[in-house]
Design a protein around this motif. Structure first.
Motif, PDB file in Angstrom:
ATOM      1  N   LYS A 149      16.160 -11.951 -38.672  1.00 58.05           N
ATOM      2  CA  LYS A 149      15.690 -10.603 -38.321  1.00 58.05           C
ATOM      3  C   LYS A 149      16.745  -9.812 -37.568  1.00 58.05           C
ATOM      4  CE  LYS A 149      12.265 -10.282 -35.358  1.00 58.05           C
ATOM      5  NZ  LYS A 149      10.879 -10.235 -34.828  1.00 58.05           N
ATOM      6  N   GLU A 150      17.421 -10.456 -36.639  1.00 56.33           N
ATOM      7  CA  GLU A 150      18.430  -9.746 -35.851  1.00 56.33           C
ATOM      8  C   GLU A 150      19.629  -9.350 -36.711  1.00 56.33           C
ATOM      9  OE1 GLU A 150      17.729  -8.576 -32.909  1.00 56.33           O
ATOM     10  OE2 GLU A 150      15.797  -9.526 -33.294  1.00 56.33           O
ATOM     11  N   ILE A 151      19.971 -10.169 -37.680  1.00 59.06           N
ATOM     12  CA  ILE A 151      21.083  -9.823 -38.571  1.00 59.06           C
ATOM     13  C   ILE A 151      20.728  -8.608 -39.418  1.00 59.06           C
ATOM     14  CG2 ILE A 151      22.409 -10.603 -40.581  1.00 59.06           C
ATOM     15  CD1 ILE A 151      22.403 -13.385 -39.378  1.00 59.06           C
ATOM     16  N   VAL A 152      19.532  -8.638 -40.014  1.00 56.89           N
ATOM     17  CA  VAL A 152      19.094  -7.501 -40.840  1.00 56.89           C
ATOM     18  C   VAL A 152      18.998  -6.238 -40.000  1.00 56.89           C
ATOM     19  CG1 VAL A 152      17.207  -6.575 -42.243  1.00 56.89           C
ATOM     20  CG2 VAL A 152      17.879  -8.983 -42.484  1.00 56.89           C
ATOM     21  N   ARG A 153      18.390  -6.352 -38.839  1.00 59.92           N
ATOM     22  CA  ARG A 153      18.229  -5.190 -37.962  1.00 59.92           C
ATOM     23  C   ARG A 153      19.589  -4.605 -37.559  1.00 59.92           C
ATOM     24  NH1 ARG A 153      14.177  -4.517 -33.651  1.00 59.92           N
ATOM     25  NH2 ARG A 153      13.816  -6.761 -33.712  1.00 59.92           N
ATOM     26  N   SER A 154      20.521  -5.471 -37.137  1.00 61.93           N
ATOM     27  CA  SER A 154      21.815  -4.973 -36.652  1.00 61.93           C
ATOM     28  C   SER A 154      22.633  -4.333 -37.769  1.00 61.93           C
ATOM     29  CB  SER A 154      22.601  -6.106 -36.004  1.00 61.93           C
ATOM     30  OG  SER A 154      22.927  -7.106 -36.950  1.00 61.93           O
ATOM     31  N   LEU A 155      22.560  -4.873 -38.975  1.00 57.73           N
ATOM     32  CA  LEU A 155      23.315  -4.284 -40.092  1.00 57.73           C
ATOM     33  C   LEU A 155      22.740  -2.931 -40.486  1.00 57.73           C
ATOM     34  CD1 LEU A 155      23.917  -7.436 -42.325  1.00 57.73           C
ATOM     35  CD2 LEU A 155      25.579  -6.271 -40.872  1.00 57.73           C
ATOM     36  N   MET A 156      21.409  -2.845 -40.573  1.00 59.47           N
ATOM     37  CA  MET A 156      20.782  -1.575 -40.934  1.00 59.47           C
ATOM     38  C   MET A 156      21.047  -0.523 -39.863  1.00 59.47           C
ATOM     39  SD  MET A 156      18.890  -0.377 -43.477  1.00 59.47           S
ATOM     40  CE  MET A 156      19.585   1.277 -43.461  1.00 59.47           C
ATOM     41  N   GLU A 157      20.912  -0.917 -38.609  1.00 58.74           N
ATOM     42  CA  GLU A 157      21.169   0.030 -37.523  1.00 58.74           C
ATOM     43  C   GLU A 157      22.640   0.408 -37.462  1.00 58.74           C
ATOM     44  OE1 GLU A 157      19.581  -1.731 -34.002  1.00 58.74           O
ATOM     45  OE2 GLU A 157      17.491  -1.274 -34.531  1.00 58.74           O
ATOM     46  N   GLY A 158      23.534  -0.518 -37.828  1.00 58.99           N
ATOM     47  CA  GLY A 158      24.965  -0.208 -37.853  1.00 58.99           C
ATOM     48  C   GLY A 158      25.289   0.870 -38.869  1.00 58.99           C
ATOM     49  N   VAL A 159      24.667   0.800 -40.034  1.00 56.11           N
ATOM     50  CA  VAL A 159      24.874   1.825 -41.070  1.00 56.11           C
ATOM     51  C   VAL A 159      24.346   3.176 -40.575  1.00 56.11           C
ATOM     52  CG1 VAL A 159      24.169   2.579 -43.370  1.00 56.11           C
ATOM     53  CG2 VAL A 159      24.871   0.209 -42.996  1.00 56.11           C
ATOM     54  N   MET A 160      23.137   3.177 -40.025  1.00 59.31           N
ATOM     55  CA  MET A 160      22.532   4.425 -39.554  1.00 59.31           C
ATOM     56  C   MET A 160      23.340   5.040 -38.419  1.00 59.31           C
ATOM     57  SD  MET A 160      18.610   2.977 -39.662  1.00 59.31           S
ATOM     58  CE  MET A 160      17.892   4.352 -38.783  1.00 59.31           C
ATOM     59  N   THR A 196      18.412  -6.847 -48.748  1.00 62.33           N
ATOM     60  CA  THR A 196      19.238  -7.931 -49.277  1.00 62.33           C
ATOM     61  C   THR A 196      20.543  -7.969 -48.494  1.00 62.33           C
ATOM     62  OG1 THR A 196      18.320  -7.692 -51.503  1.00 62.33           O
ATOM     63  CG2 THR A 196      20.409  -8.876 -51.307  1.00 62.33           C
ATOM     64  N   VAL A 197      20.849  -9.123 -47.943  1.00 64.47           N
ATOM     65  CA  VAL A 197      22.071  -9.325 -47.170  1.00 64.47           C
ATOM     66  C   VAL A 197      22.861 -10.441 -47.843  1.00 64.47           C
ATOM     67  CG1 VAL A 197      23.006 -10.011 -44.917  1.00 64.47           C
ATOM     68  CG2 VAL A 197      20.946  -8.593 -45.035  1.00 64.47           C
ATOM     69  N   ILE A 198      24.173 -10.237 -48.008  1.00 62.07           N
ATOM     70  CA  ILE A 198      24.994 -11.237 -48.695  1.00 62.07           C
ATOM     71  C   ILE A 198      26.228 -11.594 -47.865  1.00 62.07           C
ATOM     72  CG2 ILE A 198      24.266 -10.442 -50.983  1.00 62.07           C
ATOM     73  CD1 ILE A 198      27.023  -9.055 -51.237  1.00 62.07           C
ATOM     74  N   GLN A 199      26.850 -12.700 -48.247  1.00 57.79           N
ATOM     75  CA  GLN A 199      28.135 -13.084 -47.663  1.00 57.79           C
ATOM     76  C   GLN A 199      29.261 -12.416 -48.448  1.00 57.79           C
ATOM     77  OE1 GLN A 199      29.735 -15.220 -45.385  1.00 57.79           O
ATOM     78  NE2 GLN A 199      27.867 -15.444 -44.192  1.00 57.79           N
ATOM     79  N   ASN A 259      33.526 -11.725 -47.909  1.00 59.56           N
ATOM     80  CA  ASN A 259      34.727 -11.919 -47.083  1.00 59.56           C
ATOM     81  C   ASN A 259      34.412 -12.679 -45.791  1.00 59.56           C
ATOM     82  OD1 ASN A 259      36.340 -10.459 -48.949  1.00 59.56           O
ATOM     83  ND2 ASN A 259      35.688  -8.526 -48.019  1.00 59.56           N
ATOM     84  N   GLY A 260      33.518 -13.660 -45.922  1.00 54.01           N
ATOM     85  CA  GLY A 260      33.232 -14.535 -44.786  1.00 54.01           C
ATOM     86  C   GLY A 260      32.287 -13.969 -43.747  1.00 54.01           C
ATOM     87  N   LYS A 261      31.587 -12.863 -44.053  1.00 51.79           N
ATOM     88  CA  LYS A 261      30.642 -12.319 -43.077  1.00 51.79           C
ATOM     89  C   LYS A 261      29.420 -11.756 -43.800  1.00 51.79           C
ATOM     90  CE  LYS A 261      32.588  -7.631 -42.875  1.00 51.79           C
ATOM     91  NZ  LYS A 261      33.103  -6.566 -41.985  1.00 51.79           N
ATOM     92  N   TRP A 262      28.320 -11.615 -43.049  1.00 51.42           N
ATOM     93  CA  TRP A 262      27.102 -11.060 -43.609  1.00 51.42           C
ATOM     94  C   TRP A 262      27.184  -9.535 -43.634  1.00 51.42           C
ATOM     95  CZ3 TRP A 262      24.105 -14.190 -46.109  1.00 51.42           C
ATOM     96  CH2 TRP A 262      23.958 -15.519 -45.711  1.00 51.42           C
ATOM     97  N   VAL A 263      26.803  -8.962 -44.778  1.00 46.91           N
ATOM     98  CA  VAL A 263      26.790  -7.499 -44.919  1.00 46.91           C
ATOM     99  C   VAL A 263      25.525  -7.089 -45.681  1.00 46.91           C
ATOM    100  CG1 VAL A 263      29.279  -7.111 -44.784  1.00 46.91           C
ATOM    101  CG2 VAL A 263      28.233  -7.662 -46.994  1.00 46.91           C
ATOM    102  N   LEU A 264      25.056  -5.886 -45.391  1.00 47.02           N
ATOM    103  CA  LEU A 264      23.890  -5.340 -46.090  1.00 47.02           C
ATOM    104  C   LEU A 264      24.295  -4.964 -47.511  1.00 47.02           C
ATOM    105  CD1 LEU A 264      20.908  -4.360 -45.693  1.00 47.02           C
ATOM    106  CD2 LEU A 264      21.886  -2.112 -45.145  1.00 47.02           C
ATOM    107  N   ASP A 265      23.532  -5.433 -48.488  1.00 51.18           N
ATOM    108  CA  ASP A 265      23.873  -5.160 -49.888  1.00 51.18           C
ATOM    109  C   ASP A 265      22.892  -4.212 -50.562  1.00 51.18           C
ATOM    110  OD1 ASP A 265      25.644  -5.721 -52.143  1.00 51.18           O
ATOM    111  OD2 ASP A 265      23.909  -6.754 -53.031  1.00 51.18           O
ATOM    112  N   ASP A 266      21.690  -4.099 -50.008  1.00 51.93           N
ATOM    113  CA  ASP A 266      20.704  -3.224 -50.660  1.00 51.93           C
ATOM    114  C   ASP A 266      19.468  -3.120 -49.783  1.00 51.93           C
ATOM    115  OD1 ASP A 266      19.535  -1.646 -52.692  1.00 51.93           O
ATOM    116  OD2 ASP A 266      18.493  -3.394 -53.517  1.00 51.93           O
ATOM    117  N   TRP A 267      18.749  -2.008 -49.903  1.00 49.49           N
ATOM    118  CA  TRP A 267      17.382  -1.927 -49.412  1.00 49.49           C
ATOM    119  C   TRP A 267      16.552  -1.204 -50.463  1.00 49.49           C
ATOM    120  CZ3 TRP A 267      20.898   1.471 -46.988  1.00 49.49           C
ATOM    121  CH2 TRP A 267      20.611   2.824 -47.078  1.00 49.49           C
TER     122      TRP A 267
END
Length: 390
Positions: A197-208, A305-308, A310-318
């Motif tokens: 949850k924290e990974i998804v939240r932080s990536l989405m909030e990072g984009v926004m 959807t979050v994927i690996q 270049n060695g890190k988790w990134v948001l790929d789709d919502w």
């Protein structure tokens, strides 16, 4: 023969047989001496079951030894284990090592276990038999050779192990155990559920946040000039995949700074409901809900959807799924959690049915008013129908 001679012969016989008995030999009818085995004494019946006889010497199994002791493996690799039994002589305390992978009796008593079979599999297989003949010279008898049944123990690492450390346990005769730890290189572990949850939240909030801060920095919101995506991209790529950044986010950048009320990003209630649908070393799929606001926006389930990459988790789709396709089916606990963000003193008045749909009527102390929410869509009525009022 005189009585004196007979007495001397008897005396000599007694001396001779007494000496033979003293040195551990007993004479039988064939007049050949036989080694007399000394009696084996054990402290309990349990140790008697683990004795190994070697030429009338008896050894007790004390320890299992696994080699190699330190195992490091790579995904897709197979490692052979050597499993030895360390025995001690019950007479003189000397030690003896023998393979526990030789002989059918040993095979029947051996068991291998892995602490995580999805990261390391264990197996015992019968080795290819060793047999044949050797002829020294022509027309001379051949020497036949045949080895005992031998087995091989293996640890196999799958191509995509889930864990980077696995413990292998060897058990023999349900009494003796030994362990060896296998460290697997290059493993990207699946994220613990509480961290997804924290990974998804932080990536989405990072984009926004990137969109919001760039608009303020370059004053895009107050000019007729469209956003320069080349300035946005280096920051967005920290949180989003290349395909999402250069696709949907690039298109979004040309509309985001319109100073309008369009919902460009989901207003997700991660703490109200968060469901994990997929969680592997390469991909995570999770969903939350977007509760309808006063403008009528929301009422959806949002899948992330979050994927690996270049060695890190990134948001790929919502992706939004409308409540008409996938009803929210809210519970009172979820509604209460949501409303307590705005009014800590919220109380359920009743759970009932209205227009053949489940509804919750609750009281907000801050405004001293009642509110009705539909469980399937999160649509709100601020005026409770008279027929539902107490």
């Amino acid at each position: 023969m005189s009585k004196v001679k007979v007495s001397i012969l008897i005396l000599l016989s007694l001396l001779f047989f007494g000496a033979a008995g003293y040195f551990g030999y007993t004479y039988f009818a064939d007049d050949k001496p036989h080694k007399t085995a000394e009696p084996v004494t054990t402290t309990d019946s349990k140790s008697q079951e683990t004795l190994l006889s070697e030429e009338n010497n008896y050894y007790e199994l004390k320890e299992i030894v696994i080699s190699p002791e330190n195992l490091t493996a790579k995904p897709g690799e197979m490692i052979e284990l050597e499993i030895l039994g360390k025995y001690v002589n019950l007479h003189d305390a000397t030690e003896l090592e023998k393979s526990l992978l030789v002989g059918d009796e040993n095979y029947k008593k051996l068991e291998l276990h892995s602490s995580d079979s999805q990261s390391a599999e264990v197996s015992i297989r019968k080795a290819a038999p060793v047999s044949g003949t050797i002829t020294e010279k022509k027309n001379e008898p051949t020497i036949k050779i045949k080895a005992e049944n031998e087995y091989k123990a293996y640890v196999t690492i799958p191509k995509e192990p889930l864990e980077d450390t696995v413990t292998i346990t060897v058990e023999y005769d349900n009494k003796h155990t030994a362990e060896v730890v296998v460290k697997i290189e290059g493993v990207v572990k699946a994220v613990p559920k509480e961290e997804v949850k924290e990974i998804v939240r932080s990536l989405m909030e990072g984009v926004m946040m990137t969109f919001r801060e760039a608009g303020e920095k370059y004053n895009w919101a107050n000019t007729a000039t469209k956003a320069d995506f080349s300035l946005l991209r280096p920051e967005l790529i920290k949180f989003a995949s290349k395909s999402l950044t250069d696709g949907e986010l690039k298109e979004l950048s040309q509309e985001y700074y319109c100073q309008c009320d369009a919902p460009f990003f989901p207003s997700v209630e991660y703490d109200v409901r968060f469901t994990i649908h997929e969680n592997t070393i390469k991909k995570m799929v999770a969903s939350s809900i977007d509760i309808m606001n006063d403008l009528g926006n929301g009422g959806n389930t949002v899948y992330f959807t979050v994927i690996q990459e270049n060695g890190k988790w990134v948001l790929d789709d919502w992706e939004y799924v409308d409540s008409n396709q996938e009803p929210l089916q809210l519970t009172w606990k979820e509604i209460e959690t949501y409303e307590k963000q705005f009014d800590i003193n919220v109380k359920l008045v009743k759970e009932t049915t209205y227009q053949n749909r489940k509804v919750f009527i609750y009281h907000l102390e801050s405004s001293n008013s009642n509110k009705l929410m539909f469980a399937d869509t999160s649509e709100v009525l601020y005026e409770v129908p008279p027929e539902l009022q107490e």
